[in-house]
Design a protein around this motif. Structure first.
Motif, PDB file in Angstrom:
ATOM      1  N   SER A  70      46.413  46.687  35.265  1.00 47.23           N
ATOM      2  CA  SER A  70      45.668  46.150  36.397  1.00 47.23           C
ATOM      3  C   SER A  70      46.166  46.759  37.701  1.00 47.23           C
ATOM      4  N   VAL A  76      39.861  38.320  36.702  1.00 46.38           N
ATOM      5  CA  VAL A  76      38.828  39.189  36.124  1.00 46.38           C
ATOM      6  C   VAL A  76      37.466  38.519  36.306  1.00 46.38           C
ATOM      7  N   VAL A 202      41.813  42.119  28.084  1.00 47.05           N
ATOM      8  CA  VAL A 202      41.746  40.882  28.870  1.00 47.05           C
ATOM      9  C   VAL A 202      40.353  40.274  28.744  1.00 47.05           C
ATOM     10  N   VAL A 208      45.393  38.263  36.321  1.00 44.99           N
ATOM     11  CA  VAL A 208      46.176  39.474  36.050  1.00 44.99           C
ATOM     12  C   VAL A 208      47.063  39.790  37.244  1.00 44.99           C
ATOM     13  N   THR A 213      50.088  43.736  34.324  1.00 41.51           N
ATOM     14  CA  THR A 213      49.251  43.270  33.208  1.00 41.51           C
ATOM     15  C   THR A 213      48.450  44.412  32.586  1.00 41.51           C
ATOM     16  N   VAL A 215      45.397  45.874  30.906  1.00 43.84           N
ATOM     17  CA  VAL A 215      44.021  45.389  30.823  1.00 43.84           C
ATOM     18  C   VAL A 215      43.189  46.159  29.801  1.00 43.84           C
TER      19      VAL A 215
END
Length: 224
Positions: A70, A76, A202, A208, A213, A215
């Motif tokens: 991310s 998101v 995700v 995130v 993170t 993704v």
């Protein structure tokens, strides 16, 4: 906690302005209840802006090859197939993360590679939550060739509050997950455009963290 360089001058100026405004309030507006309320509001305002410009030091400790991380902190808000006509010029998966004014607003590179394309577009300042914000709002496009030779794209998008996009990425720069590609001031969104066969890691409404993170996982040519 480190303060982002984009906020240093703003925080100094805001501190001076609030100080100048508070002095006459305390001198000429007894009783003390009104000056105390005014000072409390000033402190809250300063802490809000201070919080916005915080810039935590982050280092991604996981595997980097073919991974997409991310670019920003937030939620998101979109995972969908779209046609991307500017850089990829093909269908792609668009993964969008919305940042509220309370989120860290530094933007990290989403993958390891080389910056191949950078362009800023003037536009509107619609709410970054709206789908058409991706193509109508003020925005900057950054195209990256990953270490495996795949092209992905990040798009910084201004929102209703965000009036300035800062992009540090330049053509030929090395892209590193630990490095900053830019900064967006006061509420915004970043869209990632990935190949259609990318494995998305995700889900919608997931929170995130930028530079932390994972993704998505790209599928390199050798695996196709």
């Amino acid at each position: 906690m480190k303060i982002h360089r984009e906020g240093t001058n703003i925080l100094i100026l805001l501190f001076l302005v609030l100080g100048v405004l508070n002095i006459p309030v305390w001198l000429f507006m007894p009783p003390y209840i009104i000056p105390a309320i005014f000072s409390a509001i000033s402190i809250i305002m300063y802490l809000f802006v201070f919080n916005f410009f915080r810039c935590p030091l982050r280092h991604y400790a996981g595997p980097r090859k073919n991974m997409v991380i991310s670019s920003v902190d937030g939620k998101v808000v979109a995972i969908e197939k779209v046609y991307e006509p500017e850089y990829l010029k093909s269908e792609a998966i668009m993964l969008s993360v919305f940042m509220s004014p309370l989120n860290v607003h530094a933007n990290w590179y989403p993958a390891e590679g080389t910056v191949e394309y950078v362009r800023h577009h003037r536009g509107r300042f619609l709410s970054a939550y709206l789908p058409k914000a991706s193509t109508e709002n003020e925005r900057s496009t950054i195209g990256i060739v990953t270490e495996s030779g795949m092209r992905i794209m990040a798009r910084q998008i201004a929102g209703a509050m965000a009036r300035r996009i800062v992009t540090y990425a330049r053509r030929g720069h090395n892209a590193s997950i630990d490095g900053h590609l830019g900064f967006i001031k006061f509420g915004s969104r970043v869209d990632l455009y990935l190949p259609l066969d990318t494995e998305i890691l995700v889900g919608m409404k997931q929170i995130v963290r930028g530079g932390v993170t994972p993704v998505a996982r790209l599928k390199p040519p050798t695996e196709k």
